[in-house]
Design a protein around this motif. Structure first.
Motif, PDB file in Angstrom:
ATOM      1  N   GLY A   1      -2.741   6.250 -11.198  1.00 36.65           N
ATOM      2  CA  GLY A   1      -1.563   5.455 -10.931  1.00 36.65           C
ATOM      3  C   GLY A   1      -1.888   4.012 -10.619  1.00 36.65           C
ATOM      4  O   GLY A   1      -3.047   3.588 -10.658  1.00 36.65           O
ATOM      5  N   SER A   2      -0.843   3.250 -10.278  1.00 33.83           N
ATOM      6  CA  SER A   2      -0.977   1.817 -10.030  1.00 33.83           C
ATOM      7  C   SER A   2      -0.278   1.417  -8.747  1.00 33.83           C
ATOM      8  O   SER A   2       0.697   2.043  -8.323  1.00 33.83           O
ATOM      9  N   LEU A   3      -0.782   0.359  -8.134  1.00 34.34           N
ATOM     10  CA  LEU A   3      -0.165  -0.274  -6.987  1.00 34.34           C
ATOM     11  C   LEU A   3      -0.336  -1.778  -7.113  1.00 34.34           C
ATOM     12  O   LEU A   3      -1.315  -2.245  -7.707  1.00 34.34           O
ATOM     13  N   ARG A   4       0.601  -2.514  -6.538  1.00 35.20           N
ATOM     14  CA  ARG A   4       0.505  -3.959  -6.476  1.00 35.20           C
ATOM     15  C   ARG A   4       0.575  -4.391  -5.021  1.00 35.20           C
ATOM     16  O   ARG A   4       1.605  -4.219  -4.366  1.00 35.20           O
TER      17      ARG A   4
ATOM     18  N   GLU B   1     -15.740 -24.398   8.702  1.00 37.62           N
ATOM     19  CA  GLU B   1     -15.304 -23.263   7.912  1.00 37.62           C
ATOM     20  C   GLU B   1     -14.574 -22.256   8.788  1.00 37.62           C
ATOM     21  O   GLU B   1     -14.977 -21.990   9.924  1.00 37.62           O
ATOM     22  N   TYR B   2     -13.511 -21.685   8.236  1.00 38.61           N
ATOM     23  CA  TYR B   2     -12.683 -20.738   8.959  1.00 38.61           C
ATOM     24  C   TYR B   2     -12.358 -19.547   8.066  1.00 38.61           C
ATOM     25  O   TYR B   2     -12.218 -19.685   6.851  1.00 38.61           O
ATOM     26  N   ASP B   3     -12.236 -18.387   8.673  1.00 42.55           N
ATOM     27  CA  ASP B   3     -11.800 -17.185   7.982  1.00 42.55           C
ATOM     28  C   ASP B   3     -10.550 -16.631   8.648  1.00 42.55           C
ATOM     29  O   ASP B   3     -10.469 -16.564   9.878  1.00 42.55           O
ATOM     30  N   TYR B   4      -9.594 -16.226   7.824  1.00 44.13           N
ATOM     31  CA  TYR B   4      -8.352 -15.641   8.299  1.00 44.13           C
ATOM     32  C   TYR B   4      -8.204 -14.252   7.695  1.00 44.13           C
ATOM     33  O   TYR B   4      -8.541 -14.032   6.529  1.00 44.13           O
ATOM     34  N   TRP B   5      -7.679 -13.316   8.485  1.00 46.44           N
ATOM     35  CA  TRP B   5      -7.561 -11.929   8.060  1.00 46.44           C
ATOM     36  C   TRP B   5      -6.168 -11.393   8.329  1.00 46.44           C
ATOM     37  O   TRP B   5      -5.562 -11.695   9.365  1.00 46.44           O
ATOM     38  N   GLY B   6      -5.687 -10.590   7.407  1.00 40.16           N
ATOM     39  CA  GLY B   6      -4.458  -9.858   7.629  1.00 40.16           C
ATOM     40  C   GLY B   6      -4.721  -8.580   8.390  1.00 40.16           C
ATOM     41  O   GLY B   6      -5.863  -8.248   8.739  1.00 40.16           O
ATOM     42  N   GLN B   7      -3.655  -7.838   8.666  1.00 43.61           N
ATOM     43  CA  GLN B   7      -3.767  -6.617   9.460  1.00 43.61           C
ATOM     44  C   GLN B   7      -4.180  -5.407   8.631  1.00 43.61           C
ATOM     45  O   GLN B   7      -4.572  -4.381   9.187  1.00 43.61           O
ATOM     46  N   GLY B   8      -4.096  -5.514   7.328  1.00 39.37           N
ATOM     47  CA  GLY B   8      -4.491  -4.440   6.440  1.00 39.37           C
ATOM     48  C   GLY B   8      -3.322  -3.580   5.986  1.00 39.37           C
ATOM     49  O   GLY B   8      -2.318  -3.449   6.677  1.00 39.37           O
ATOM     50  N   THR B   9      -3.469  -2.994   4.808  1.00 46.38           N
ATOM     51  CA  THR B   9      -2.492  -2.057   4.282  1.00 46.38           C
ATOM     52  C   THR B   9      -3.233  -0.867   3.685  1.00 46.38           C
ATOM     53  O   THR B   9      -4.228  -1.033   2.978  1.00 46.38           O
ATOM     54  N   GLN B  10      -2.759   0.336   3.992  1.00 49.64           N
ATOM     55  CA  GLN B  10      -3.453   1.556   3.600  1.00 49.64           C
ATOM     56  C   GLN B  10      -3.161   1.906   2.149  1.00 49.64           C
ATOM     57  O   GLN B  10      -1.998   1.949   1.730  1.00 49.64           O
ATOM     58  N   VAL B  11      -4.206   2.180   1.401  1.00 50.51           N
ATOM     59  CA  VAL B  11      -4.096   2.691   0.042  1.00 50.51           C
ATOM     60  C   VAL B  11      -4.774   4.049  -0.001  1.00 50.51           C
ATOM     61  O   VAL B  11      -5.949   4.175   0.345  1.00 50.51           O
ATOM     62  N   THR B  12      -4.030   5.063  -0.409  1.00 46.31           N
ATOM     63  CA  THR B  12      -4.563   6.411  -0.514  1.00 46.31           C
ATOM     64  C   THR B  12      -4.326   6.934  -1.922  1.00 46.31           C
ATOM     65  O   THR B  12      -3.187   6.943  -2.399  1.00 46.31           O
ATOM     66  N   VAL B  13      -5.389   7.358  -2.576  1.00 46.61           N
ATOM     67  CA  VAL B  13      -5.315   7.864  -3.938  1.00 46.61           C
ATOM     68  C   VAL B  13      -5.698   9.339  -3.917  1.00 46.61           C
ATOM     69  O   VAL B  13      -6.816   9.693  -3.541  1.00 46.61           O
ATOM     70  N   SER B  14      -4.783  10.186  -4.310  1.00 49.76           N
ATOM     71  CA  SER B  14      -5.020  11.620  -4.314  1.00 49.76           C
ATOM     72  C   SER B  14      -5.557  12.066  -5.665  1.00 49.76           C
ATOM     73  O   SER B  14      -5.298  11.445  -6.701  1.00 49.76           O
ATOM     74  N   SER B  15      -6.317  13.153  -5.649  1.00 46.15           N
ATOM     75  CA  SER B  15      -6.883  13.701  -6.878  1.00 46.15           C
ATOM     76  C   SER B  15      -6.028  14.812  -7.459  1.00 46.15           C
ATOM     77  O   SER B  15      -6.203  15.211  -8.593  1.00 46.15           O
TER      78      SER B  15
ATOM     79  N   TYR C   1      -1.736 -11.754  -4.942  1.00 44.31           N
ATOM     80  CA  TYR C   1      -1.472 -10.391  -5.361  1.00 44.31           C
ATOM     81  C   TYR C   1      -2.755  -9.708  -5.807  1.00 44.31           C
ATOM     82  O   TYR C   1      -3.708 -10.345  -6.242  1.00 44.31           O
ATOM     83  N   LEU C   2      -2.752  -8.398  -5.706  1.00 42.84           N
ATOM     84  CA  LEU C   2      -3.800  -7.586  -6.288  1.00 42.84           C
ATOM     85  C   LEU C   2      -3.137  -6.446  -7.052  1.00 42.84           C
ATOM     86  O   LEU C   2      -2.582  -5.529  -6.442  1.00 42.84           O
ATOM     87  N   GLN C   3      -3.175  -6.530  -8.375  1.00 43.30           N
ATOM     88  CA  GLN C   3      -2.662  -5.468  -9.218  1.00 43.30           C
ATOM     89  C   GLN C   3      -3.774  -4.456  -9.436  1.00 43.30           C
ATOM     90  O   GLN C   3      -4.839  -4.805  -9.944  1.00 43.30           O
ATOM     91  N   MET C   4      -3.529  -3.226  -9.064  1.00 45.10           N
ATOM     92  CA  MET C   4      -4.527  -2.171  -9.156  1.00 45.10           C
ATOM     93  C   MET C   4      -4.024  -1.095 -10.117  1.00 45.10           C
ATOM     94  O   MET C   4      -3.003  -0.456  -9.869  1.00 45.10           O
TER      95      MET C   4
ATOM     96  N   GLY D   1       0.817  -1.197   0.000  1.00 47.28           N
ATOM     97  CA  GLY D   1       0.000   0.000   0.000  1.00 47.28           C
ATOM     98  C   GLY D   1       0.853   1.249   0.000  1.00 47.28           C
ATOM     99  O   GLY D   1       2.066   1.212   0.186  1.00 47.28           O
ATOM    100  N   GLY D   2       0.196   2.379  -0.222  1.00 45.33           N
ATOM    101  CA  GLY D   2       0.904   3.641  -0.246  1.00 45.33           C
ATOM    102  C   GLY D   2       0.041   4.758  -0.778  1.00 45.33           C
ATOM    103  O   GLY D   2      -1.174   4.615  -0.927  1.00 45.33           O
ATOM    104  N   LEU D   3       0.687   5.873  -1.070  1.00 44.61           N
ATOM    105  CA  LEU D   3       0.026   7.060  -1.596  1.00 44.61           C
ATOM    106  C   LEU D   3       0.355   7.206  -3.070  1.00 44.61           C
ATOM    107  O   LEU D   3       1.534   7.241  -3.448  1.00 44.61           O
ATOM    108  N   VAL D   4      -0.671   7.279  -3.898  1.00 41.16           N
ATOM    109  CA  VAL D   4      -0.489   7.442  -5.337  1.00 41.16           C
ATOM    110  C   VAL D   4      -1.468   8.484  -5.859  1.00 41.16           C
ATOM    111  O   VAL D   4      -2.493   8.765  -5.237  1.00 41.16           O
ATOM    112  N   GLN D   5      -1.138   9.040  -7.013  1.00 43.66           N
ATOM    113  CA  GLN D   5      -2.041   9.968  -7.677  1.00 43.66           C
ATOM    114  C   GLN D   5      -3.084   9.214  -8.476  1.00 43.66           C
ATOM    115  O   GLN D   5      -2.884   8.061  -8.872  1.00 43.66           O
TER     116      GLN D   5
END
Length: 123
Positions: free
Chosen positions: A16-19, A109-123, A79-82, A9-13
């Protein structure tokens, strides 16, 4: 039992793209479905993309044509290519694993979760 760690994750315009990457602590072949969810402040988590152990994929309408989910079983990674990111994509992105365990007597049935990653898209 399974730990998931997101990164990328990160800050992009806008435009832009993130993976994003999600690394599991053990083989993901034992997890029936891996996916990405996102949650913006004050909102419920929503599904973005999913991929089954057999390689079938699905996407939210908002992600179709822009996002691509993939997996590398040898690396225990999803992966998630955005691409063509929009400000509306701003959220914390979470990796999810859904596991189904069959026994002669029942299904668990079980569900597992990660801690999350921030994605910020600026205009």
């Amino acid at each position: 039992q399974v730990q998931l760690v997101e990164s990328g994750g990160g800050l992009v315009q806008a435009g832009g793209s993130l993976r994003l990457s999600c690394v599991a602590s053990r083989s993901i072949v034992n997890i029936n479905s891996m996916g990405w969810y996102r949650q913006a402040p004050g909102k419920q988590r929503e599904s973005v993309a999913g991929i089954t152990s057999g390689g079938r994929t699905n996407y939210a309408d908002s992600a179709k044509g822009r996002f691509t989910i993939s997996r590398d079983n040898a690396k225990n990674t999803v992966y998630l290519q955005m691409n063509s990111l929009k400000p509306e994509d701003t959220a914390v992105y979470y990796c999810n694993g859904h596991r189904v365990v069959y026994t002669p007597d029942d299904k668990y049935e079980y569900d597992y979760w990660g801690q999350g990653t921030q994605v910020t898209v600026s205009s």
